[in-house]
Design an enzyme around this catalytic site. Structure first.
Site, short mmCIF file in Angstrom:
data_model
loop_
_atom_site.label_atom_id
_atom_site.label_comp_id
_atom_site.label_asym_id
_atom_site.label_seq_id
_atom_site.Cartn_x
_atom_site.Cartn_y
_atom_site.Cartn_z
N LYS A 234 0.53 -1.10 -0.03
CA LYS A 234 0.11 -0.18 0.03
C LYS A 234 1.03 0.56 0.12
CE LYS A 234 -3.92 -2.12 3.00
NZ LYS A 234 -4.47 -1.81 3.79
N GLY B 163 -7.34 4.35 0.56
CA GLY B 163 -9.17 4.45 -0.25
C GLY B 163 -8.78 3.35 -1.84
N GLY B 164 -7.74 2.17 -1.48
CA GLY B 164 -7.74 1.74 -2.17
C GLY B 164 -6.12 1.79 -3.26
N GLU C 20 1.79 -5.29 4.09
CA GLU C 20 0.71 -5.65 5.19
C GLU C 20 0.39 -7.54 4.24
OE1 GLU C 20 -2.96 -3.83 6.04
OE2 GLU C 20 -2.14 -2.30 7.15
N LEU D 96 -5.66 -9.95 3.42
CA LEU D 96 -7.23 -10.71 4.03
C LEU D 96 -7.27 -10.88 3.12
CD1 LEU D 96 -7.06 -8.66 7.60
CD2 LEU D 96 -5.25 -10.68 7.35
N GLU E 68 -11.39 3.43 9.78
CA GLU E 68 -11.29 2.35 9.71
C GLU E 68 -10.92 1.31 9.53
OE1 GLU E 68 -12.58 4.40 4.75
OE2 GLU E 68 -10.26 3.64 5.35
N GLU F 187 -7.34 2.74 8.55
CA GLU F 187 -5.79 3.93 8.22
C GLU F 187 -7.59 5.21 8.95
OE1 GLU F 187 -7.93 5.71 4.41
OE2 GLU F 187 -6.51 3.96 4.06
N ARG G 294 -12.03 13.60 8.47
CA ARG G 294 -13.35 15.00 7.34
C ARG G 294 -14.31 14.06 7.74
NH1 ARG G 294 -13.86 10.47 4.25
NH2 ARG G 294 -12.06 10.02 2.59
N ARG H 135 -25.80 4.52 -2.57
CA ARG H 135 -25.14 5.77 -3.41
C ARG H 135 -25.87 5.38 -4.73
NH1 ARG H 135 -18.36 6.95 -1.73
NH2 ARG H 135 -19.12 6.59 0.41
C1 MV4 Z 1 -7.17 -4.70 2.74
C2 MV4 Z 1 -7.88 -5.43 2.18
C3 MV4 Z 1 -7.42 -7.09 3.16
N1 MV4 Z 1 -6.35 -6.92 3.14
N2 MV4 Z 1 -5.90 -5.17 3.45
C4 MV4 Z 1 -8.14 -0.94 1.97
C5 MV4 Z 1 -8.95 0.57 1.06
C6 MV4 Z 1 -10.13 -0.22 1.24
N3 MV4 Z 1 -11.46 0.40 -0.12
C7 MV4 Z 1 -9.78 -1.52 1.09
N4 MV4 Z 1 -9.20 -2.59 1.11
C8 MV4 Z 1 -8.97 -3.59 1.90
N5 MV4 Z 1 -7.94 -3.44 2.72
C9 MV4 Z 1 -5.38 -6.32 3.83
N6 MV4 Z 1 -3.76 -5.84 4.67
C10 MV4 Z 1 -9.29 -6.06 1.26
C11 MV4 Z 1 -8.91 -4.25 1.24
C12 MV4 Z 1 -10.48 -3.94 0.98
C13 MV4 Z 1 -11.63 -5.10 0.92
C14 MV4 Z 1 -12.03 -4.91 2.18
C15 MV4 Z 1 -13.26 -4.43 2.85
C16 MV4 Z 1 -13.96 -4.84 2.22
C17 MV4 Z 1 -13.89 -4.40 1.29
C18 MV4 Z 1 -12.65 -4.74 0.07
C19 MV4 Z 1 -12.95 -4.37 -1.06
C20 MV4 Z 1 -11.41 -4.31 -1.78
C21 MV4 Z 1 -10.04 -3.81 -0.41
#
Ligand code: MV4
Length: 441
Positions: free
Chosen positions: A158, A164-165, A200, A203, A275, A287, A291, A337
């Site tokens: 990351k 936010g991905g 990380e 998951l 979050e 994170e 805001r 939304r």
């Molecule tokens: C993750 C993850 C799995 N493992 N981090 C980060 C930003 C947010 N939009 C989604 N993120 C994720 N971080 C680790 N270590 C999976 C996601 C994730 C996600 C998490 C929960 C619900 C929906 C998701 C959709 C895409 C990615």
């Protein structure tokens, strides 16, 4: 003379903020790009200032134009809304340096939390569990491999300046590591002018659960429960709800205790969200969003608190009205939304109503959805006593909502709300992908 607030944003969130200002007796100054001159936020505000041409880099993202508008219109404060400059520490600092109140956290807090590596360390220090991973930033292949010694594969890379991905890469085996690390660093540099990344454990199918907090900047922290935002498409949230169907009292209590401690330690001011990833009964800090968020109405519906009012209270007087021990959460709220799938002119609009229904939007019949900005045109929020009833109410409200002239995701939202897996409440991050074919058909 009443205080005057510049709303440095557009669309539904600008409308949302203007509504609370009006109820508080505060004057509002809208800003707009030339394409937005007839937009609802401009009509609802007491005053409006054009801040440039349609591209946001020259209007809604122009610190100079915004400050000129604020000073020219005699404003005392600036509300940044969501997106645009809402988590930009230099903007918050520039607002304060101009002698104006920034309605949000202190610039130092925004800067600290915007660095996801620093935020992760701060959370860990306050006893919040974080996903196993690198201790700090990772630059070299050797540092990456040292972190993965502890976590094993799969891992996710990351961007420290991301969130936010944006700029994330999943790595499933050792052979793919070096290449993905350099791509992730290059993408982070291109997107954020900062190549810092961290690692990380990945998951596989977690839920996204977040806490809504409001704080006075002096250590008083109230928590308005959690939101579950697991239904996401390409990192865009589609449906949010409170409470989470997956979180029990014990998990909620532990989450809240660490969150409260972190915000108290930071002397956090205003509204903020922490979050978490949630999987197999365990939660992991992800994170902080420094805001107000798009999905805040879900928390307003279950708590009865006006989060924008509390942001303004905290910024203006260092006090919030909500007493932490008096927060009472009741019933269940859901938000869908509503996105435009392409820009255009709205030719017909029917807005749902009735008990427990709220529609936050900038749409009106005859208005245009410009191509320059976010595709979200509104949010349909419902509240009822239980999740089952909130789902029935959402189904009913979606059936009343008619938007013609631009294609929207209303039919897709109706399909998700009708889906038996959604209704079961038992699903994870991969849920949307698993039903995308049927939903988008
Ligand atoms: C993750 C993850 C799995 N493992 N981090 C980060 C930003 C947010 N939009 C989604 N993120 C994720 N971080 C680790 N270590 C999976 C996601 C994730 C996600 C998490 C929960 C619900 C929906 C998701 C959709 C895409 C990615």
């Amino acid at each position: 003379m009443a205080d005057r607030i510049l709303i440095a944003n557009r669309g539904e969130i600008a409308v949302r903020i203007i509504r609370t200002c009006r109820e508080m007796g505060l004057e509002t100054v809208a800003v707009y790009s030339s394409t937005d001159k007839d937009s609802l936020h401009v009509r609802l505000a007491d005053h409006a200032v054009c801040i440039g041409p349609p591209p946001s880099a020259h209007s809604y993202l122009s610190v100079n134009n915004l400050l000129m508008a604020a000073k020219g219109a005699g404003c005392q404060a600036v509300h940044p809304g969501v997106g645009f400059l809402s988590e930009n520490a230099p903007f918050a600092r520039a607002v304060e340096d101009a002698g104006l109140i920034f309605i949000g956290p202190r610039p130092e807090t925004i800067a600290l939390l915007g660095d996801k590596v620093a935020a992760r360390a701060a959370a860990q220090n306050r006893g919040l569990p974080v996903t196993p991973g690198s201790d700090g930033a990772v630059t070299t292949d050797a540092e990456a491999r040292a972190a993965i010694e502890k976590t094993g594969f799969p891992v996710i890379i990351k961007a420290a300046a991301g969130g936010g991905g944006k700029g994330m890469r999943i790595v499933r085996n050792s052979a793919d590591l070096d290449e993905n690390l350099s791509i992730a660093r290059a993408e982070a540099e291109a997107a954020f002018a900062d190549s810092t990344v961290f690692i990380e454990k990945f998951l596989e199918n977690p839920r996204h659960v977040e806490l809504q907090l409001i704080a006075d900047g002096k250590g008083t922290v109230a928590i308005l429960g959690e939101r579950d935002c697991t239904v996401q498409k390409n990192h865009q949230k589609l449906i949010e709800e409170s409470p989470s169907p997956a979180v029990n009292k014990d998990v909620r209590r532990r989450m809240m205790s660490g969150a409260e401690s972190l915000f108290r330690e930071l002397g956090y001011r205003g509204a903020g969200t922490i979050e978490f990833l949630f999987e197999d009964g365990e939660f992991y800090f992800m994170e902080v969003n420094a805001r107000i968020q798009v999905e805040h109405p879900v928390s307003e519906m279950v708590s009865g608190v006006d989060i924008v009012r509390e942001q303004i209270n905290a910024a203006f007087s260092g006090k919030i009205e909500t007493q932490p021990v008096h927060v009472r959460l009741s019933g269940h709220a859901l938000e869908c939304r509503i996105n435009a799938l392409s820009p255009g002119k709205i030719t017909r609009l029917e807005i749902p109503g009735g008990a427990g229904v709220r529609f936050d939007s900038f749409l009106s019949c005859g208005c245009t959805v410009p191509p320059y900005y976010d595709s979200m045109v509104g949010k349909l929020i419902v509240h009822d006593t239980t999740r089952e009833r909130a789902i029935s109410r959402m189904e009913r409200a979606l059936s009343e909502l008619v938007i013609e002239g631009v294609p929207t995701n209303i039919i897709r939202q109706r399909r998700i709300i009708a889906d038996k897996t959604f209704r079961s409440g038992v699903f994870g991050a991969s849920y949307y992908e698993s039903i995308a074919k049927e939903i988008e058909a």
